[in-house]
Scaffold this motif. Sequence first.
Motif, PDB file in Angstrom:
ATOM      1  N   GLY A  91       0.834  -1.259   0.014  1.00 14.48           N
ATOM      2  CA  GLY A  91      -0.143   0.637  -0.133  1.00 14.48           C
ATOM      3  C   GLY A  91       0.986   1.364   0.050  1.00 14.48           C
ATOM      4  N   ALA A  92       1.872   1.500   0.311  1.00 16.83           N
ATOM      5  CA  ALA A  92       2.972   2.339  -0.247  1.00 16.83           C
ATOM      6  C   ALA A  92       3.033   3.210  -0.903  1.00 16.83           C
ATOM      7  CB  ALA A  92       4.304   2.004   0.012  1.00 16.83           C
ATOM      8  N   ASN A  93       2.144   3.796  -1.552  1.00 10.76           N
ATOM      9  CA  ASN A  93       2.916   5.116  -2.603  1.00 10.76           C
ATOM     10  C   ASN A  93       0.701   4.912  -2.989  1.00 10.76           C
ATOM     11  OD1 ASN A  93       4.706   6.914  -2.055  1.00 10.76           O
ATOM     12  ND2 ASN A  93       5.877   4.881  -2.862  1.00 10.76           N
ATOM     13  N   ILE A  94      -0.105   3.873  -2.839  1.00  5.26           N
ATOM     14  CA  ILE A  94      -1.126   3.794  -3.323  1.00  5.26           C
ATOM     15  C   ILE A  94      -1.970   4.399  -3.349  1.00  5.26           C
ATOM     16  CG2 ILE A  94      -2.385   2.928  -1.669  1.00  5.26           C
ATOM     17  CD1 ILE A  94      -3.428   0.635  -3.759  1.00  5.26           C
ATOM     18  N   ILE A  95      -1.684   5.333  -2.868  1.00  6.41           N
ATOM     19  CA  ILE A  95      -2.983   7.067  -2.990  1.00  6.41           C
ATOM     20  C   ILE A  95      -2.819   7.909  -3.424  1.00  6.41           C
ATOM     21  CG2 ILE A  95      -5.002   8.303  -1.984  1.00  6.41           C
ATOM     22  CD1 ILE A  95      -4.055   6.292   0.743  1.00  6.41           C
ATOM     23  N   ASP A  96      -3.087   7.923  -4.878  1.00  2.00           N
ATOM     24  CA  ASP A  96      -2.455   9.650  -5.560  1.00  2.00           C
ATOM     25  C   ASP A  96      -3.407  10.401  -5.470  1.00  2.00           C
ATOM     26  OD1 ASP A  96       0.017   8.908  -6.103  1.00  2.00           O
ATOM     27  OD2 ASP A  96      -1.180   6.703  -7.905  1.00  2.00           O
ATOM     28  N   ASN A  97      -2.706  11.796  -6.255  1.00  2.00           N
ATOM     29  CA  ASN A  97      -4.146  13.409  -6.255  1.00  2.00           C
ATOM     30  C   ASN A  97      -4.659  12.838  -7.300  1.00  2.00           C
ATOM     31  OD1 ASN A  97      -4.716  15.514  -6.935  1.00  2.00           O
ATOM     32  ND2 ASN A  97      -3.807  16.184  -5.896  1.00  2.00           N
ATOM     33  N   THR A  98      -4.900  12.263  -8.729  1.00  2.00           N
ATOM     34  CA  THR A  98      -6.084  12.251  -9.395  1.00  2.00           C
ATOM     35  C   THR A  98      -5.799  10.602 -10.104  1.00  2.00           C
ATOM     36  OG1 THR A  98      -3.848  12.785 -11.288  1.00  2.00           O
ATOM     37  CG2 THR A  98      -5.390  14.618 -10.792  1.00  2.00           C
ATOM     38  N   THR A  99      -5.217   9.939 -10.347  1.00  2.00           N
ATOM     39  CA  THR A  99      -4.955   8.503 -10.530  1.00  2.00           C
ATOM     40  C   THR A  99      -5.137   7.487  -9.986  1.00  2.00           C
ATOM     41  OG1 THR A  99      -2.571   9.373 -11.290  1.00  2.00           O
ATOM     42  CG2 THR A  99      -3.420   6.834 -11.331  1.00  2.00           C
ATOM     43  N   LEU A 100      -6.601   7.057 -10.658  1.00  2.00           N
ATOM     44  CA  LEU A 100      -7.379   5.392  -9.769  1.00  2.00           C
ATOM     45  C   LEU A 100      -6.474   4.648  -9.941  1.00  2.00           C
ATOM     46  CD1 LEU A 100      -9.578   6.746 -11.003  1.00  2.00           C
ATOM     47  CD2 LEU A 100     -10.982   5.549 -10.818  1.00  2.00           C
ATOM     48  N   ASN A 101      -6.205   3.325  -8.501  1.00  2.00           N
ATOM     49  CA  ASN A 101      -4.766   2.721  -8.484  1.00  2.00           C
ATOM     50  C   ASN A 101      -6.213   1.403  -7.793  1.00  2.00           C
ATOM     51  OD1 ASN A 101      -2.955   3.719  -8.968  1.00  2.00           O
ATOM     52  ND2 ASN A 101      -2.610   5.059  -6.954  1.00  2.00           N
ATOM     53  N   ARG A 102      -5.489   0.787  -7.814  1.00  2.06           N
ATOM     54  CA  ARG A 102      -6.259  -1.008  -7.687  1.00  2.06           C
ATOM     55  C   ARG A 102      -4.840  -2.013  -7.442  1.00  2.06           C
ATOM     56  NH1 ARG A 102     -10.565  -3.649  -8.034  1.00  2.06           N
ATOM     57  NH2 ARG A 102     -12.125  -1.990  -9.256  1.00  2.06           N
ATOM     58  N   LEU A 103      -5.041  -3.034  -6.585  1.00  2.00           N
ATOM     59  CA  LEU A 103      -3.568  -3.426  -6.144  1.00  2.00           C
ATOM     60  C   LEU A 103      -4.689  -4.717  -5.835  1.00  2.00           C
ATOM     61  CD1 LEU A 103      -1.349  -4.476  -4.323  1.00  2.00           C
ATOM     62  CD2 LEU A 103      -2.346  -4.021  -1.567  1.00  2.00           C
ATOM     63  N   VAL A 104      -4.300  -6.139  -6.537  1.00  2.00           N
ATOM     64  CA  VAL A 104      -4.848  -7.345  -6.446  1.00  2.00           C
ATOM     65  C   VAL A 104      -3.981  -7.724  -5.820  1.00  2.00           C
ATOM     66  CG1 VAL A 104      -5.859  -8.953  -7.855  1.00  2.00           C
ATOM     67  CG2 VAL A 104      -6.035  -6.827  -8.591  1.00  2.00           C
ATOM     68  N   ILE A 105      -4.806  -8.762  -4.859  1.00  2.00           N
ATOM     69  CA  ILE A 105      -4.301  -9.715  -3.783  1.00  2.00           C
ATOM     70  C   ILE A 105      -3.851 -11.074  -4.389  1.00  2.00           C
ATOM     71  CG2 ILE A 105      -3.920 -10.763  -1.597  1.00  2.00           C
ATOM     72  CD1 ILE A 105      -4.949  -7.640  -0.730  1.00  2.00           C
ATOM     73  N   GLY A 106      -5.676 -11.525  -5.143  1.00  2.00           N
ATOM     74  CA  GLY A 106      -5.570 -12.720  -5.427  1.00  2.00           C
ATOM     75  C   GLY A 106      -6.029 -13.252  -4.922  1.00  2.00           C
ATOM     76  N   ILE A 107      -6.606 -14.790  -5.184  1.00  2.00           N
ATOM     77  CA  ILE A 107      -7.062 -16.048  -4.447  1.00  2.00           C
ATOM     78  C   ILE A 107      -5.578 -16.263  -3.312  1.00  2.00           C
ATOM     79  CG2 ILE A 107      -7.990 -18.120  -4.061  1.00  2.00           C
ATOM     80  CD1 ILE A 107     -10.221 -16.229  -5.434  1.00  2.00           C
ATOM     81  N   ALA A 108      -4.620 -16.652  -4.155  1.00  2.00           N
ATOM     82  CA  ALA A 108      -4.074 -17.635  -3.516  1.00  2.00           C
ATOM     83  C   ALA A 108      -3.146 -16.818  -2.475  1.00  2.00           C
ATOM     84  CB  ALA A 108      -2.694 -18.061  -4.060  1.00  2.00           C
ATOM     85  N   SER A 109      -3.525 -15.924  -2.419  1.00  2.00           N
ATOM     86  CA  SER A 109      -1.744 -15.002  -1.246  1.00  2.00           C
ATOM     87  C   SER A 109      -3.528 -14.183  -0.417  1.00  2.00           C
ATOM     88  CB  SER A 109      -1.273 -13.485  -1.956  1.00  2.00           C
ATOM     89  OG  SER A 109      -0.571 -14.276  -2.718  1.00  2.00           O
ATOM     90  N   ALA A 110      -4.382 -14.243  -0.480  1.00  2.00           N
ATOM     91  CA  ALA A 110      -5.996 -13.425   0.005  1.00  2.00           C
ATOM     92  C   ALA A 110      -5.551 -13.590   1.489  1.00  2.00           C
ATOM     93  CB  ALA A 110      -6.891 -13.669  -1.022  1.00  2.00           C
ATOM     94  N   VAL A 111      -5.995 -12.641   2.289  1.00  2.00           N
ATOM     95  CA  VAL A 111      -5.329 -12.313   4.036  1.00  2.00           C
ATOM     96  C   VAL A 111      -6.983 -12.768   4.445  1.00  2.00           C
ATOM     97  CG1 VAL A 111      -4.907 -11.566   6.073  1.00  2.00           C
ATOM     98  CG2 VAL A 111      -3.102 -11.344   3.657  1.00  2.00           C
ATOM     99  N   ILE A 112      -6.696 -13.753   5.694  1.00  2.00           N
ATOM    100  CA  ILE A 112      -8.310 -13.694   5.708  1.00  2.00           C
ATOM    101  C   ILE A 112      -8.389 -13.221   7.088  1.00  2.00           C
ATOM    102  CG2 ILE A 112      -9.233 -15.493   7.787  1.00  2.00           C
ATOM    103  CD1 ILE A 112      -7.972 -18.532   6.078  1.00  2.00           C
TER     104      ILE A 112
END
Length: 140
Positions: A91-112
């Motif tokens: 999540g470092a640097n994921i929030i921007d002023n004008t850009t939409l961002n997505r971090l996909v963790i995925g099924i294999a790495s998803a945290v319960i």
Amino acid sequence: MAGTITGTIERITTQEGRPKLVVIKLTCTAEVGAATYPATVVNDLAGVSDYDLRGLKLYSVATVPGTPGPTDNTDLTITDRYGIDILAGSGANIIDNTTLNRLVIGIASAVIITGDITVNISANSVNAATFDIILELIGL
């Protein structure tokens, strides 16, 4: 005015045999004088607290800037009940002023999710900056 984070939850009905889907939208507004956001327990938010998140897996995180947008490269951590960042630094640097961002963790790495999760936002310097965080969770 102190910074705020509010939340809504959408439970998406799925076909029999498929994992359940939950979307949580967090609306974040920085404090007017200090440009900070409060650390916020997602599970306790009005609009979210009626639904037990335990047993779901965090699949993806999206950020959508508002107006005024936050500082480019604002950081996000989501800590679990043990204080561990479940994004593992992604999540470092994921929030921007004008850009939409997505971090996909995925099924294999998803945290319960086993307890409270806390959203922590840092490195913003824009007073009253707004943006949304979208948490997408799936059932086991």
